[in-house]
Write a protein that holds these residues in place. Structure first.
Motif, PDB file in Angstrom:
ATOM      1  N   VAL A 141      15.330 -35.631  13.991  1.00 47.54           N
ATOM      2  CA  VAL A 141      14.772 -36.171  12.753  1.00 47.54           C
ATOM      3  C   VAL A 141      15.920 -36.498  11.804  1.00 47.54           C
ATOM      4  N   VAL A 142      16.005 -37.736  11.387  1.00 44.72           N
ATOM      5  CA  VAL A 142      17.138 -38.175  10.579  1.00 44.72           C
ATOM      6  C   VAL A 142      16.645 -38.869   9.313  1.00 44.72           C
ATOM      7  N   GLY A 143      17.400 -38.705   8.235  1.00 46.95           N
ATOM      8  CA  GLY A 143      17.061 -39.345   6.979  1.00 46.95           C
ATOM      9  C   GLY A 143      17.650 -40.740   6.880  1.00 46.95           C
TER      10      GLY A 143
ATOM     11  N   SER B 129      23.149 -43.468   8.045  1.00 49.55           N
ATOM     12  CA  SER B 129      24.568 -43.459   7.707  1.00 49.55           C
ATOM     13  C   SER B 129      25.424 -43.175   8.936  1.00 49.55           C
ATOM     14  N   ARG B 130      26.682 -43.571   8.847  1.00 52.64           N
ATOM     15  CA  ARG B 130      27.607 -43.380   9.959  1.00 52.64           C
ATOM     16  C   ARG B 130      27.760 -41.900  10.304  1.00 52.64           C
ATOM     17  N   GLY B 131      27.848 -41.041   9.282  1.00 51.93           N
ATOM     18  CA  GLY B 131      27.981 -39.614   9.545  1.00 51.93           C
ATOM     19  C   GLY B 131      26.792 -39.046  10.290  1.00 51.93           C
ATOM     20  N   ASP B 132      25.589 -39.515   9.949  1.00 54.78           N
ATOM     21  CA  ASP B 132      24.397 -39.037  10.645  1.00 54.78           C
ATOM     22  C   ASP B 132      24.335 -39.565  12.077  1.00 54.78           C
TER      23      ASP B 132
ATOM     24  N   HIS C 277      26.904 -33.330   7.772  1.00 48.76           N
ATOM     25  CA  HIS C 277      25.941 -33.170   8.868  1.00 48.76           C
ATOM     26  C   HIS C 277      26.649 -33.250  10.209  1.00 48.76           C
ATOM     27  N   GLN C 278      27.603 -34.164  10.318  1.00 44.47           N
ATOM     28  CA  GLN C 278      28.400 -34.227  11.538  1.00 44.47           C
ATOM     29  C   GLN C 278      29.173 -32.933  11.738  1.00 44.47           C
TER      30      GLN C 278
END
Length: 246
Positions: free
Chosen positions: A53-55, A65-68, A182-183
């Protein structure tokens, strides 16, 4: 080569082959045991399904986003190595009840409604400041402590394993102040799951506060464990305060 030398070579060769076979068998047993422990900790038995599940990044027209994206790659490797499969959904579209399937949830409560629900029901001692401006923008309030965001310098993220509902599958939550955290949190989870399982058990609940140091230079590579905040995060305070009241 005379008969005695031949027998000696044959004996040495036979011993080496037996040792090799035993070594292969032992490594296979150790690998299988490690896999079972990973599966138990993540709640991912063979051929099971889980949710990623991602925002959405509000500053990038709702894109992830790239980090997610990099965090999802870390988690995808965990799922694959456990022999499971994953379904990717947005925080707005996730409607699964707790405990049915293992869930990996990324993002803060503004970008990910699912995170907001988990904080309210499972981590009532955590408050994320959602003000658009001011020194407390993005600050994490855990119990009586406040952790402010310094973009690119000091950034915090909660990494939690939570269990609730009628099922037995856990929720893994990475709720940070920026996507790079998050990463960092998912990488920490993937690399240290065996140590976390030894400390907290394969079915235990925990909530760790991690600090990402100097991400503008090192990205998600330099991470420190600030504290185990499980007790404070899971305890409902007598009164929730906003940053303006602190």
């Amino acid at each position: 080569m005379d008969d005695e030398a031949f027998r000696l070579v044959a004996a040495v060769s036979g011993t080496a082959l037996v040792a090799l076979a035993l070594g292969v068998a032992l490594r296979g047993r150790l690998a299988a045991r490690s896999r079972r422990r990973r599966q138990n900790f993540f709640g991912l038995p063979d051929n099971s399904e889980c949710l990623l599940v991602v925002g959405r990044d509000a500053s990038a027209d709702g894109a992830v986003s790239r980090g997610d994206v990099l965090a999802l790659m870390e988690l995808s490797a965990v799922v694959r190595d456990s022999g499971a499969t994953a379904q990717l959904v947005s925080g707005e579209g996730a409607q699964q009840s707790l405990g049915e399937r293992t869930e990996f949830c990324l993002g803060g409560p503004v970008a990910n409604r699912r995170t907001a629900a988990h904080l309210a029901s499972l981590l009532p001692g955590v408050l994320v400041d959602t003000e658009a401006e001011g020194p407390d923008r993005g600050a994490l309030h855990i119990g009586s402590e406040r952790y402010r965001l310094e973009p690119g310098v000091t950034e915090y993220v909660l990494l939690a394993r939570l269990t609730a509902g009628e099922g037995e599958r856990p929720v893994f939550l990475a709720c940070g102040q920026r996507a790079v955290t998050h990463q960092a949190a998912t990488r920490h989870l993937a690399r240290h799951h065996a140590r976390l399982a030894r400390k907290h058990g394969t079915s235990g609940t925990f909530c760790l506060l991690l600090k990402v140091v100097n991400s503008q230079a090192y990205g998600a590579d330099v991470v420190e464990t600030v504290a185990d905040v499980t007790k404070a995060a899971t305890s409902r305070p007598s009164k929730l305060t906003t940053s303006k009241e602190l």
